[in-house]
Design an enzyme around this catalytic site. Structure first.
Site, PDB file in Angstrom:
ATOM      1  N   GLU A  84       0.549  -1.486   0.280  1.00  0.00           N
ATOM      2  CA  GLU A  84      -0.060  -0.149  -0.093  1.00  0.00           C
ATOM      3  C   GLU A  84       0.607   1.720   0.116  1.00  0.00           C
ATOM      4  OE1 GLU A  84      -3.375  -0.323   2.783  1.00  0.00           O
ATOM      5  OE2 GLU A  84      -3.627   2.202   3.147  1.00  0.00           O
ATOM      6  N   LYS A 280      -7.555  -1.789  11.381  1.00  0.00           N
ATOM      7  CA  LYS A 280      -6.774  -2.153  10.269  1.00  0.00           C
ATOM      8  C   LYS A 280      -5.307  -0.685  10.036  1.00  0.00           C
ATOM      9  CE  LYS A 280      -6.033  -1.517   4.934  1.00  0.00           C
ATOM     10  NZ  LYS A 280      -5.331  -1.455   4.516  1.00  0.00           N
ATOM     11  N   ASP A 296       4.379 -14.628  11.373  1.00  0.00           N
ATOM     12  CA  ASP A 296       3.569 -15.008  10.764  1.00  0.00           C
ATOM     13  C   ASP A 296       1.967 -13.432  11.076  1.00  0.00           C
ATOM     14  OD1 ASP A 296       0.988 -15.935  10.148  1.00  0.00           O
ATOM     15  OD2 ASP A 296       1.319 -18.084  11.569  1.00  0.00           O
ATOM     16  N   HIS A 393      -2.812   9.958   0.907  1.00  0.00           N
ATOM     17  CA  HIS A 393      -3.094   8.863  -0.014  1.00  0.00           C
ATOM     18  C   HIS A 393      -2.482   9.009  -1.658  1.00  0.00           C
ATOM     19  CE1 HIS A 393      -4.190   5.089   0.617  1.00  0.00           C
ATOM     20  NE2 HIS A 393      -4.767   5.274  -0.912  1.00  0.00           N
TER      21      HIS A 393
HETATM   22  C1  MEV Z   1      -5.945   3.201   4.975  1.00  0.00           C
HETATM   23  O1  MEV Z   1      -4.874   2.219   4.513  1.00  0.00           O
HETATM   24  C2  MEV Z   1      -6.035   3.243   6.419  1.00  0.00           C
HETATM   25  C3  MEV Z   1      -6.694   4.043   6.949  1.00  0.00           C
HETATM   26  O2  MEV Z   1      -7.864   4.005   6.685  1.00  0.00           O
HETATM   27  C4  MEV Z   1      -6.580   4.024   8.672  1.00  0.00           C
HETATM   28  C5  MEV Z   1      -7.892   4.930   9.652  1.00  0.00           C
HETATM   29  O3  MEV Z   1      -8.656   5.340   8.905  1.00  0.00           O
HETATM   30  O4  MEV Z   1      -7.967   5.520  10.229  1.00  0.00           O
HETATM   31  C6  MEV Z   1      -6.639   5.523   6.936  1.00  0.00           C
END
Ligand code: MEV
Length: 448
Positions: A84, A280, A296, A393
């Site tokens: 990513e 995430k 792992d 991003h």
């Molecule tokens: C993207 O991979 C992760 C985010 O969505 C985490 C978040 O929203 O805190 C940017």
């Protein structure tokens, strides 16, 4: 529908030929394509071939680094393997932010691993089973000495063995629950071997008991397996700073920033929809270090999300507070990591990652990994509550879009320059690309 028996016994070349003949219209270029990803050093390639069954080629992931991580007063350049685009940049940005504020602080709260022999017992009186279990506890420990001896020499081994009654949830269901110290190894094979040995000793002792009733000497061993949920293998990573240092450039005062930031964390604490995305983001950082260090990531993910639900509702793994003018932000996470065994001494890139980190033990790797998770979450929340996530991003994603469009290096330079002052979006990138190339629409079929 093509099927085959004994596929795993074929040579690598024969496997490729079979795939290409049956699924790729016998396209000979596909063979060359797969081979082009083989390592030129045959020894290295053989290592990779033998990691798993049916290897036909390698699958590259970028190996990036995030420098400037100050952790408990020690500086690290952290290896991260991830696809990513913005993750490494976000970690590095966070490391820089905290560098002149004392860096990150960590505490390994515990490193205990756990495993179970799940079994069904046909007796009715749990107290009698408990008495029997207590009478053979020592035999279980001594009977596994041949497996635990090395671990004991390293300072670890079996910590405890308990009988657990789960009959309230499932008729006849009990567990032998055992905890372990696996030192610097993740310990999965060690734990599973011990558990399987427990089950043999347990069954043998039970079947040959001279005081249990006939029906009480019957046991069905369902399975012997470690648990990837490790709520006693926890590390805390945290940062603190006076509120006035938490300003986001000239855009926002420190107070406004921490108010918005703490609110964002609170939302992840109370709202599972947000918690999933929030966590995430934490795992973006954690997984990339876990992969780069040959651990792992599925086990780590499973444990982290189970831990995030431990109070009956899925919630944030990080927390934030403001007290006495100080902002504090922290992450508590189970991380059952190893720095010996598994891939750690085999994979050339993993070995390199360890050298770069100064060959840490498992506890130190837990600290580093947790810090990257916290740093990742800090960067994500910082963007979310200020400029929004897409600005950074999409800037990072721009090169992926341009590569998809098959832009030349010259075109890339021009387009990246254009987006220094413009907001990146897929369609804006396509528009400027077409304009520079003097075409109406891109020739390359896009999947977007
Ligand atoms: C993207 O991979 C992760 C985010 O969505 C985490 C978040 O929203 O805190 C940017």
């Amino acid at each position: 529908m093509p099927t085959i028996k004994g596929f795993s016994k074929l040579s690598k070349e024969a496997k490729i030929e079979w795939i290409v003949a049956n699924y790729l219209e016998n396209n000979q270029e596909a063979i060359e394509f797969l081979k082009s990803y083989w390592h030129e050093d045959k020894v290295v390639q053989k290592l990779h071939d033998e990691f798993i069954e049916n290897t036909v080629s390698n699958f590259y992931l970028p190996f990036g680094v995030a420098p400037n991580f100050l952790i408990d007063g020690k500086s690290y350049c952290v290896p991260m393997a991830i696809e990513e685009s913005s993750v490494v940049a976000a970690a590095a940005k966070s490391a820089n932010f905290w560098l002149d504020k004392g860096g990150f602080h960590t505490e390994v709260i515990d490193m205990v691993k756990v495993g179970h022999v799940h079994f069904i017992w046909s007796g009715k009186d749990t107290a009698r089973l408990q008495t029997f279990f207590d009478s053979i506890r020592q035999k279980l420990i001594e009977g596994t000495n041949h497996i635990t001896r090395n671990m004991q020499q390293r300072g670890g081994g079996i910590l405890d063995i308990q009988l657990v009654d789960r009959t309230a949830d499932e008729p006849g269901y009990y567990q032998i629950m055992s905890t372990f110290d696996t030192c610097d190894s993740m310990g999965a094979n060690f734990i599973n071997s011990v558990l399987e040995e427990y089950s043999k000793i347990f069954r043998n002792e039970l079947e040959n008991s001279d005081w249990l009733e006939e029906h009480e000497r019957e046991v069905q061993i369902v399975m012997c397996i470690l648990s990837n949920y490790t709520p006693q293998c926890i590390v805390r990573a945290e940062v603190t700073a006076p509120i006035e240092l938490m300003n986001d450039g000239d855009e926002m005062s420190g107070q406004e920033f921490v108010d918005k930031f703490c609110r964002a964390v609170r939302i992840a604490e109370i709202e599972p929809y947000r918690a999933a995305t929030h966590n995430k983001g934490i795992m973006n950082g954690i997984d990339s270090v876990v992969i780069a260090t040959g651990n792992d990531f599925r086990a780590v993910e499973a444990s982290a999300h189970t831990y995030a639900s431990r109070n009956g509702k899925y919630s944030s793994l990080t927390h934030a507070e403001v007290k006495d003018g100080q902002f504090r932000f922290w992450l508590d996470i189970p991380l059952a990591l190893g720095t010996v065994g598994g891939l750690t001494n085999l994979h050339p890139m993993v070995k390199f990652a360890y050298r770069m980190l100064g060959n840490p033990g498992a506890a130190e790797l837990m600290r580093i990994t947790a810090v990257v998770g916290l740093a990742q979450n800090f960067s994500a929340l910082r963007s979310l509550v200020t400029s929004g996530i897409q600005k950074g991003h999409m800037k990072m994603h721009l090169l992926n879009i341009l590569n998809q469009l098959e832009a030349t290096e010259e075109e890339k330079v021009k387009i990246v320059d254009y987006f220094k002052d413009n907001v990146v979006s897929y369609s804006a990138a396509v528009d400027i690309f077409c304009k520079i190339r003097g075409i109406e629409k891109p020739v390359v079929a896009s999947k977007n």
